[in-house]
Design a protein around this motif. Structure first.
Motif, PDB file in Angstrom:
ATOM      1  N   ILE A  86       3.583   4.328   8.692  1.00  0.00           N
ATOM      2  CA  ILE A  86       2.909   3.999   7.434  1.00  0.00           C
ATOM      3  C   ILE A  86       2.887   5.208   6.505  1.00  0.00           C
TER       4      ILE A  86
ATOM      5  N   LEU B 178       1.660   0.386   3.454  1.00  0.00           N
ATOM      6  CA  LEU B 178       1.495  -0.784   4.329  1.00  0.00           C
ATOM      7  C   LEU B 178       0.026  -0.921   4.722  1.00  0.00           C
TER       8      LEU B 178
ATOM      9  N   LEU C   1      -5.149  -0.185   7.448  1.00  0.00           N
ATOM     10  CA  LEU C   1      -3.708  -0.064   7.670  1.00  0.00           C
ATOM     11  C   LEU C   1      -3.198  -1.268   8.452  1.00  0.00           C
TER      12      LEU C   1
ATOM     13  N   CYS D 269      -6.974   1.594  11.391  1.00  0.00           N
ATOM     14  CA  CYS D 269      -5.913   0.669  11.796  1.00  0.00           C
ATOM     15  C   CYS D 269      -6.500  -0.716  12.037  1.00  0.00           C
TER      16      CYS D 269
ATOM     17  N   CYS E  19       6.450   5.969   5.265  1.00  0.00           N
ATOM     18  CA  CYS E  19       6.881   4.924   4.341  1.00  0.00           C
ATOM     19  C   CYS E  19       6.271   5.139   2.964  1.00  0.00           C
TER      20      CYS E  19
END
Length: 259
Positions: A85, A96, A135, A59, A88
């Protein structure tokens, strides 16, 4: 017996339009999935993997401590961002991640990884490790928090998030849990709901109504980003049956505390 409440995350993708307006990405769930035939945003319940410490290192620019403070919980707040994420990518095909990651320029490989992920041949962590992903959690901001009412057989504690994407961003539904997908202006989505063209539940409607107040995705994102830590209250609708009809109440409405 008390129905267990499962944590879940939902992401509202936003893209700018040339004329200064913006669109949000919506999907229609199949009859086979939870919330069948409803128009919703990509999302789902958190997986155990989403809260693994070694996944947090991928992250970019946010720690679990910071994420947890932002949504007002003690720990594993970052798992909600990761779930956003992952869901998605699974449901919309949009990853993302930092655009400088090499995989982001390889549409064919991205599609292959998405298929393998949806077929459970690999995990999202496998993708993060193999592609050394960064991310983009800083580009995702919490915007709402809804808890499924007690009368429902399946209950979720759902955090809603906003994410801005490139104005040319394409997205496609998975064809399994989702049967339709499209970009739409918030006001147009509300009109289609009012005309009976889109079937939506209250959390979806309320989120779209709020987004319709903004003139750009940047304005919407900045509004929620500036709220600060633990600034979004949980909304738990309550229902009572009166004369054979269910009547709903939201926090703050007259009669809510008496239900």
């Amino acid at each position: 017996m008390t129905t267990p409440i499962k944590p879940a995350a939902t992401v509202i993708l936003m893209r700018e339009l040339k004329e200064g307006d913006f669109e949000i990405f919506m999907v229609k769930r199949s009859n086979r999935s939870a919330f069948g035939s409803l128009h919703v945003f990509p999302g789902g319940k958190l997986d155990p993997e989403d809260s693994e410490d070694d996944l947090y290192q991928y992250c970019e620019g946010m720690s679990d401590t910071e994420a947890s403070k932002q949504i007002g919980i003690e720990n594993n707040g970052l798992s909600f961002w990761i779930a956003c994420i992952r869901e998605c990518f699974e449901e919309a095909g949009v990853l993302l991640a930092n655009p400088e990651n090499l995989i982001m320029q390889d549409a064919e490989k991205l599609d292959k990884l998405r298929t393998e992920l949806n077929n459970k041949a690999i995990t999202f962590k496998d993708i993060c490790v193999s592609e050394s992903l960064s991310l983009r959690v800083k580009n995702i901001v919490p915007c709402a928090h809804w808890i499924t009412p007690a009368i429902e057989p399946k209950r979720f504690d759902t955090r809603f998030f906003l994410a801005k994407v490139n104005s040319e961003q394409l997205a496609t539904h998975d064809g399994f849990e989702l049967t339709e997908s499209f970009w739409i202006k918030p006001m147009d989505a509300l009109k289609k709901f009012q005309n009976g063209e889109m079937n939506m539940i209250l959390p979806t409607i309320k989120n779209i109504e709020k987004l319709a107040e903004f003139s750009s995705s940047t304005e919407a994102f900045n509004y929620f980003n500036d709220l600060g830590n633990n600034a979004i209250p949980a909304i738990l609708p309550k229902f009572i049956k009166r004369d054979g009809q269910w009547i709903g109440f939201l926090p703050g409405e007259e009669g809510y505390e008496n239900v």
